[in-house]
Design a protein around this motif. Structure first.
Motif, PDB file in Angstrom:
ATOM      1  N   PHE A  71      47.504 -78.276  15.445  1.00 38.82           N
ATOM      2  CA  PHE A  71      46.478 -79.135  14.823  1.00 38.82           C
ATOM      3  C   PHE A  71      45.160 -78.378  14.646  1.00 38.82           C
ATOM      4  O   PHE A  71      44.496 -78.522  13.620  1.00 38.82           O
ATOM      5  N   ASP A  72      44.796 -77.572  15.641  1.00 39.11           N
ATOM      6  CA  ASP A  72      43.550 -76.790  15.501  1.00 39.11           C
ATOM      7  C   ASP A  72      43.670 -75.819  14.335  1.00 39.11           C
ATOM      8  O   ASP A  72      42.735 -75.619  13.570  1.00 39.11           O
ATOM      9  N   TYR A  73      44.868 -75.201  14.213  1.00 39.56           N
ATOM     10  CA  TYR A  73      45.100 -74.279  13.099  1.00 39.56           C
ATOM     11  C   TYR A  73      44.976 -75.032  11.774  1.00 39.56           C
ATOM     12  O   TYR A  73      44.332 -74.586  10.826  1.00 39.56           O
ATOM     13  N   ALA A  74      45.603 -76.215  11.708  1.00 41.83           N
ATOM     14  CA  ALA A  74      45.564 -77.023  10.475  1.00 41.83           C
ATOM     15  C   ALA A  74      44.117 -77.349  10.114  1.00 41.83           C
ATOM     16  O   ALA A  74      43.704 -77.205   8.965  1.00 41.83           O
ATOM     17  N   ARG A  75      43.349 -77.740  11.102  1.00 39.63           N
ATOM     18  CA  ARG A  75      41.956 -78.115  10.850  1.00 39.63           C
ATOM     19  C   ARG A  75      41.150 -76.893  10.374  1.00 39.63           C
ATOM     20  O   ARG A  75      40.425 -76.968   9.392  1.00 39.63           O
ATOM     21  N   ALA A  76      41.330 -75.764  11.049  1.00 41.14           N
ATOM     22  CA  ALA A  76      40.540 -74.569  10.711  1.00 41.14           C
ATOM     23  C   ALA A  76      40.923 -73.995   9.352  1.00 41.14           C
ATOM     24  O   ALA A  76      40.127 -73.299   8.728  1.00 41.14           O
ATOM     25  N   HIS A  77      42.156 -74.262   8.889  1.00 45.84           N
ATOM     26  CA  HIS A  77      42.618 -73.664   7.625  1.00 45.84           C
ATOM     27  C   HIS A  77      42.806 -74.705   6.519  1.00 45.84           C
ATOM     28  O   HIS A  77      43.532 -74.460   5.556  1.00 45.84           O
ATOM     29  N   ASN A  78      42.129 -75.844   6.678  1.00 45.74           N
ATOM     30  CA  ASN A  78      42.180 -76.907   5.655  1.00 45.74           C
ATOM     31  C   ASN A  78      43.604 -77.289   5.280  1.00 45.74           C
ATOM     32  O   ASN A  78      43.922 -77.446   4.103  1.00 45.74           O
ATOM     33  N   ARG A  79      44.449 -77.406   6.261  1.00 43.18           N
ATOM     34  CA  ARG A  79      45.821 -77.859   6.016  1.00 43.18           C
ATOM     35  C   ARG A  79      45.856 -79.371   6.185  1.00 43.18           C
ATOM     36  O   ARG A  79      45.094 -79.931   6.971  1.00 43.18           O
ATOM     37  N   ARG A  80      46.775 -80.052   5.452  1.00 52.27           N
ATOM     38  CA  ARG A  80      46.704 -81.516   5.410  1.00 52.27           C
ATOM     39  C   ARG A  80      47.660 -82.206   6.373  1.00 52.27           C
ATOM     40  O   ARG A  80      47.462 -83.345   6.766  1.00 52.27           O
ATOM     41  N   LYS A  81      48.730 -81.502   6.780  1.00 55.52           N
ATOM     42  CA  LYS A  81      49.798 -82.214   7.501  1.00 55.52           C
ATOM     43  C   LYS A  81      50.438 -81.340   8.582  1.00 55.52           C
ATOM     44  O   LYS A  81      50.595 -80.140   8.386  1.00 55.52           O
ATOM     45  N   VAL A  82      50.807 -81.965   9.704  1.00 59.21           N
ATOM     46  CA  VAL A  82      51.589 -81.282  10.746  1.00 59.21           C
ATOM     47  C   VAL A  82      52.898 -82.043  10.927  1.00 59.21           C
ATOM     48  O   VAL A  82      52.895 -83.268  11.067  1.00 59.21           O
ATOM     49  N   THR A  83      54.015 -81.313  10.905  1.00 54.55           N
ATOM     50  CA  THR A  83      55.333 -81.927  11.126  1.00 54.55           C
ATOM     51  C   THR A  83      55.879 -81.410  12.458  1.00 54.55           C
ATOM     52  O   THR A  83      56.013 -80.195  12.635  1.00 54.55           O
ATOM     53  N   ALA A  84      56.199 -82.319  13.374  1.00 52.01           N
ATOM     54  CA  ALA A  84      56.800 -81.916  14.659  1.00 52.01           C
ATOM     55  C   ALA A  84      58.318 -82.033  14.529  1.00 52.01           C
ATOM     56  O   ALA A  84      58.827 -83.051  14.049  1.00 52.01           O
ATOM     57  N   VAL A  85      59.038 -80.982  14.949  1.00 51.09           N
ATOM     58  CA  VAL A  85      60.495 -80.949  14.745  1.00 51.09           C
ATOM     59  C   VAL A  85      61.210 -80.809  16.090  1.00 51.09           C
ATOM     60  O   VAL A  85      60.894 -79.908  16.877  1.00 51.09           O
ATOM     61  N   THR A  86      62.152 -81.719  16.341  1.00 52.52           N
ATOM     62  CA  THR A  86      62.906 -81.686  17.606  1.00 52.52           C
ATOM     63  C   THR A  86      64.334 -82.186  17.362  1.00 52.52           C
ATOM     64  O   THR A  86      64.717 -82.449  16.230  1.00 52.52           O
ATOM     65  N   LYS A  87      65.063 -82.330  18.457  1.00 51.70           N
ATOM     66  CA  LYS A  87      66.347 -83.034  18.419  1.00 51.70           C
ATOM     67  C   LYS A  87      66.276 -84.086  19.528  1.00 51.70           C
ATOM     68  O   LYS A  87      67.133 -84.153  20.423  1.00 51.70           O
ATOM     69  N   ALA A  88      65.191 -84.871  19.468  1.00 50.74           N
ATOM     70  CA  ALA A  88      64.878 -85.799  20.561  1.00 50.74           C
ATOM     71  C   ALA A  88      65.858 -86.956  20.646  1.00 50.74           C
ATOM     72  O   ALA A  88      65.926 -87.639  21.670  1.00 50.74           O
ATOM     73  N   ASN A  89      66.632 -87.183  19.583  1.00 48.46           N
ATOM     74  CA  ASN A  89      67.623 -88.257  19.661  1.00 48.46           C
ATOM     75  C   ASN A  89      68.761 -87.886  20.611  1.00 48.46           C
ATOM     76  O   ASN A  89      69.391 -88.729  21.215  1.00 48.46           O
TER      77      ASN A  89
ATOM     78  N   GLU B  64      57.323 -86.609  11.799  1.00 46.43           N
ATOM     79  CA  GLU B  64      58.364 -86.056  12.686  1.00 46.43           C
ATOM     80  C   GLU B  64      59.661 -85.881  11.912  1.00 46.43           C
ATOM     81  O   GLU B  64      59.949 -86.652  11.004  1.00 46.43           O
ATOM     82  N   ARG B  65      60.412 -84.857  12.286  1.00 47.42           N
ATOM     83  CA  ARG B  65      61.729 -84.639  11.686  1.00 47.42           C
ATOM     84  C   ARG B  65      62.695 -84.186  12.787  1.00 47.42           C
ATOM     85  O   ARG B  65      62.275 -83.510  13.731  1.00 47.42           O
ATOM     86  N   LEU B  66      63.972 -84.483  12.601  1.00 47.99           N
ATOM     87  CA  LEU B  66      65.001 -83.897  13.462  1.00 47.99           C
ATOM     88  C   LEU B  66      65.376 -82.544  12.883  1.00 47.99           C
ATOM     89  O   LEU B  66      65.379 -82.373  11.654  1.00 47.99           O
ATOM     90  N   ILE B  67      65.695 -81.589  13.730  1.00 46.68           N
ATOM     91  CA  ILE B  67      65.878 -80.206  13.289  1.00 46.68           C
ATOM     92  C   ILE B  67      66.980 -80.065  12.226  1.00 46.68           C
ATOM     93  O   ILE B  67      66.831 -79.304  11.262  1.00 46.68           O
ATOM     94  N   ASP B  68      68.083 -80.807  12.381  1.00 44.56           N
ATOM     95  CA  ASP B  68      69.168 -80.663  11.389  1.00 44.56           C
ATOM     96  C   ASP B  68      68.727 -81.165  10.019  1.00 44.56           C
ATOM     97  O   ASP B  68      68.895 -80.495   8.992  1.00 44.56           O
ATOM     98  N   ASN B  69      68.073 -82.322  10.004  1.00 40.69           N
ATOM     99  CA  ASN B  69      67.550 -82.862   8.748  1.00 40.69           C
ATOM    100  C   ASN B  69      66.500 -81.922   8.166  1.00 40.69           C
ATOM    101  O   ASN B  69      66.441 -81.682   6.955  1.00 40.69           O
ATOM    102  N   MET B  70      65.682 -81.334   9.062  1.00 33.96           N
ATOM    103  CA  MET B  70      64.606 -80.434   8.601  1.00 33.96           C
ATOM    104  C   MET B  70      65.182 -79.226   7.853  1.00 33.96           C
ATOM    105  O   MET B  70      64.617 -78.776   6.852  1.00 33.96           O
ATOM    106  N   CYS B  71      66.317 -78.705   8.359  1.00 34.94           N
ATOM    107  CA  CYS B  71      66.942 -77.545   7.690  1.00 34.94           C
ATOM    108  C   CYS B  71      67.317 -77.928   6.260  1.00 34.94           C
ATOM    109  O   CYS B  71      67.062 -77.172   5.318  1.00 34.94           O
ATOM    110  N   MET B  72      67.898 -79.116   6.116  1.00 40.42           N
ATOM    111  CA  MET B  72      68.285 -79.540   4.766  1.00 40.42           C
ATOM    112  C   MET B  72      67.054 -79.763   3.893  1.00 40.42           C
ATOM    113  O   MET B  72      66.982 -79.288   2.764  1.00 40.42           O
TER     114      MET B  72
END
Ligand code: NAD
Length: 350
Positions: free
Chosen positions: A172-190, A217-225
């Motif tokens: 998030f700090d990187y996003a803020r410092a570089h004017n990025r709009r979105k952060v996506t967290a990726v896991t297989k938390a299910n 948020e995205r699940l890692i398998d879906n994120m690959c696709m």
């Protein structure tokens, strides 16, 4: 302008030829750097009895910044990865891997500009492994209520709140410092409800503190696709160690391959800059591989040093050489060698 001392680890395989070209290019920006050359990798094993001499780590601790060539990790046997050991020893918890399309590079996509932020110290890369049929392995098997077969080897996947919270905050700090709009967290938390679940919980709690930045948020398998179908939708992607490692190679493939994928590892007060790719040992000494990834890692290093103008000029010189397609290496459809591509970039800088 003062001279900075920076640790230089040439590495092995194609590492020495790539670092040689990269430091010539960095020096051509006019930034004054004294390189403290330190060894690591399979080639120094015999000399020091370890692939990662203390002296090399001490140099990075002292200088706070290092540029590193790739280092070979033999599969299955021998020493553990020197690359992983450097990140662990120096607590370089954050691995930053920007992926962007360059005009002139053959790729299925033209408008990708995303950044992978990979946790670097935990997960299955923590190096907590148990060989089959040892007393420890048998104890763990007993604890698992026989969910694990008796002839198994076991790797432990530690994910802490501390480690998850700080990597997501970095993203998030990187996003803020570089004017990025979105952060996506990726896991297989299910599936991994405690480990990946904890990472996700930490991500949600950090995201709530950055209301100006979109969080998803995205699940890692879906994120690959998703990444191979619509990569332009993504911006900053934050992941635990293993998923981050795999997804950064996938993203490198989206923008033209490992030859153009730079990287940086950050701790609280130290940073080591290195390409995403490995030592490509079959090309060792052939003056063949693409120096762009390490040169762009050098550009990230210049930014880190506050040399913004030099970093911008270096980025523009690399883009110009790639766009012209004349002095590029084999992986970009050209026939220039490592050194010749470096020289073409230097010409653009003059
Ligand atoms: P690799 O990245 O070294 O090479 C895979 C293939 O990618 C190469 O055969 C080549 O076709 C291409 N490639 C890689 N770098 C390139 C470049 N600069 N220009 C053009 N093409 C390039 O991956 P690998 O063969 O799986 O790994 C070799 C060794 O490197 C292994 O021992 C691995 O553990 C190690 N490794 C080190 C690092 C690191 O130092 N940070 C990272 C990844 C792998």
């Amino acid at each position: 302008m003062s001279t900075r001392t920076i640790t230089l680890i040439p590495g092995d395989g194609t590492g020495p030829e790539l670092t040689e070209t990269t430091i010539k290019v960095i020096e051509a920006t006019g930034v004054k750097i004294q390189w403290e050359i330190k060894e690591a990798g399979s080639d120094v094993m015999e000399k020091y009895g370890t692939p990662l001499p203390d002296d090399t780590l001490a140099s990075i601790r002292k200088n706070k910044v290092a540029l590193k060539g790739p280092i070979t990790t033999p599969i299955g046997t021998g020493f553990r990865s020197v690359n992983v050991a450097i990140r662990k020893e120096l607590d370089l918890y954050s691995c930053l891997r920007p992926c962007k399309t360059y005009q002139g590079v053959t790729s299925r996509f033209q408008d990708i500009d995303l950044v992978i932020v990979r946790e670097n110290t935990e997960d299955l890369y923590a190096g907590v492994e148990f060989a089959p049929k040892t007393a420890e392995t048998q104890q763990i098997i007993a604890l698992s209520a026989n969910k694990i077969r008796p002839d198994s080897a076991i790797s432990i996947k530690p994910i802490s709140w501390f480690g998850s919270e700080r990597i997501v905050r970095f993203a998030f700090d990187y996003a803020r410092a570089h004017n990025r709009r979105k952060v996506t967290a990726v896991t297989k938390a299910n599936i991994m409800k405690f480990t990946d679940g904890l990472f996700l919980e930490a991500a949600r709690s950090v995201a709530a503190q950055y209301p100006g930045i979109e969080y998803e948020e995205r699940l890692i398998d879906n994120m690959c696709m998703q990444l191979v179908q619509k990569p332009e939708r993504y911006d900053v992607i934050v992941l635990p160690n293993l998923y981050g490692d795999i997804l950064s190679d996938l993203c490198a493939g989206l923008v033209g391959g490992l030859g153009v994928a730079p990287g940086a590892n950050f701790g609280s007060d130290m940073a080591v800059f290195e390409a995403v790719h490995g030592s490509a040992p079959k090309y060792k000494g052939l003056n063949k591989v693409n120096p762009t990834a390490l040169i762009l890692s050098g550009q990230l290093m210049l930014e880190h040093l506050g040399e913004m103008e030099a970093a911008l000029r270096l980025g523009a010189a690399v883009s110009a050489v790639i766009a012209e397609k004349k002095m590029v290496t084999y992986d970009m459809g050209g026939s220039a060698g490592t050194r010749e591509m470096g020289d073409a970039i230097i010409k653009k800088l003059q």
